[in-house]
Scaffold this motif. Sequence first.
Motif, short mmCIF file in Angstrom:
data_model
loop_
_atom_site.label_atom_id
_atom_site.label_comp_id
_atom_site.label_asym_id
_atom_site.label_seq_id
_atom_site.Cartn_x
_atom_site.Cartn_y
_atom_site.Cartn_z
N ASP A 77 0.83 -1.20 0.00
CA ASP A 77 0.00 0.00 0.00
C ASP A 77 0.87 1.25 0.00
O ASP A 77 1.95 1.28 0.61
N SER A 78 0.36 2.28 -0.66
CA SER A 78 1.01 3.58 -0.63
C SER A 78 -0.05 4.67 -0.45
O SER A 78 -0.89 4.87 -1.33
N ASP A 79 -0.05 5.31 0.72
CA ASP A 79 -0.99 6.40 1.02
C ASP A 79 -2.45 5.97 0.85
O ASP A 79 -3.24 6.68 0.22
N THR A 80 -2.81 4.83 1.39
CA THR A 80 -4.19 4.36 1.31
C THR A 80 -4.92 4.59 2.62
O THR A 80 -4.30 4.74 3.68
N GLN A 81 -6.23 4.57 2.56
CA GLN A 81 -7.03 4.79 3.76
C GLN A 81 -6.81 3.68 4.79
O GLN A 81 -6.71 3.94 5.99
#
Length: 269
Positions: A77-81
Amino acid sequence: MTKGIIFKITLFLSSYPMLSQEGSTATFENSSNQLKVLSYNIHHANPPMHKDSIDLSAIIQVIKDSDADLVALQEIDSDTQRSGSGNQAQKIGDALGMQVFFGKSIDFQNGAYGVAILSRFPIIASKVYKLPSKPETQGEPRVLALSLIQLPDAQTIWFASTHLDSQKEDTNRILQIAELLNITTNLNQPVLVAGDFNAVANSPVIASLDSVFTRTCSSCPPTIPVENPSKAIDFIAFKPKSFFRLNNHRVIDEHYASDHLPVFANFQW
């Protein structure tokens, strides 16, 4: 650096658009020509027994304990909620002092999701290749992340991380493994490819992989599910045989951090 290596790097840079890479630029001594490789589907650092939690520190510890030189990561993940700010691969790399290359597969939850490469050695160049799928299957887009790695003796190799389609039928995986082989067929340097192939040995997908590459295991220990694992779908493979000497292959017995067990191989070149 020799003129031959400079020429190869220049040719690569002129032939492909580059994506950004971040991380340490330090080089590491490795007098024994030993190369330790790890492949790990980290399930976005979500421990299976804790459905809504993120424990990146557990993933970092697993990789640290393996002492791997090269790491192929999947489900990043990269900058996910769900996982919060920042790129998970970059955070892992920063914690371990490794260089990082992230390959985005899809936009996800206002951020990105994909695969990554970590390296203790300099990453000279990197590219993300989109892998095909049949539109009617509505399969999630998949990619191959490929980096040119400079080993301590100035030898260069290619290292790839991938995560093939997870649908029940092999339809997209067969297309994707064919494209992977096509991408790597004309590379002049030795190649290591690692990842979650979502296919077992003796399937058409892995048979295609085996037609060109040598896997680090023949009777491979299972990698999923994390509790009572029953099948191997995570692999490390290499070519040519004349460059890599395989010392050992093992599945790391780690049942908390992810829903996959990590796969480790030790080489000399």
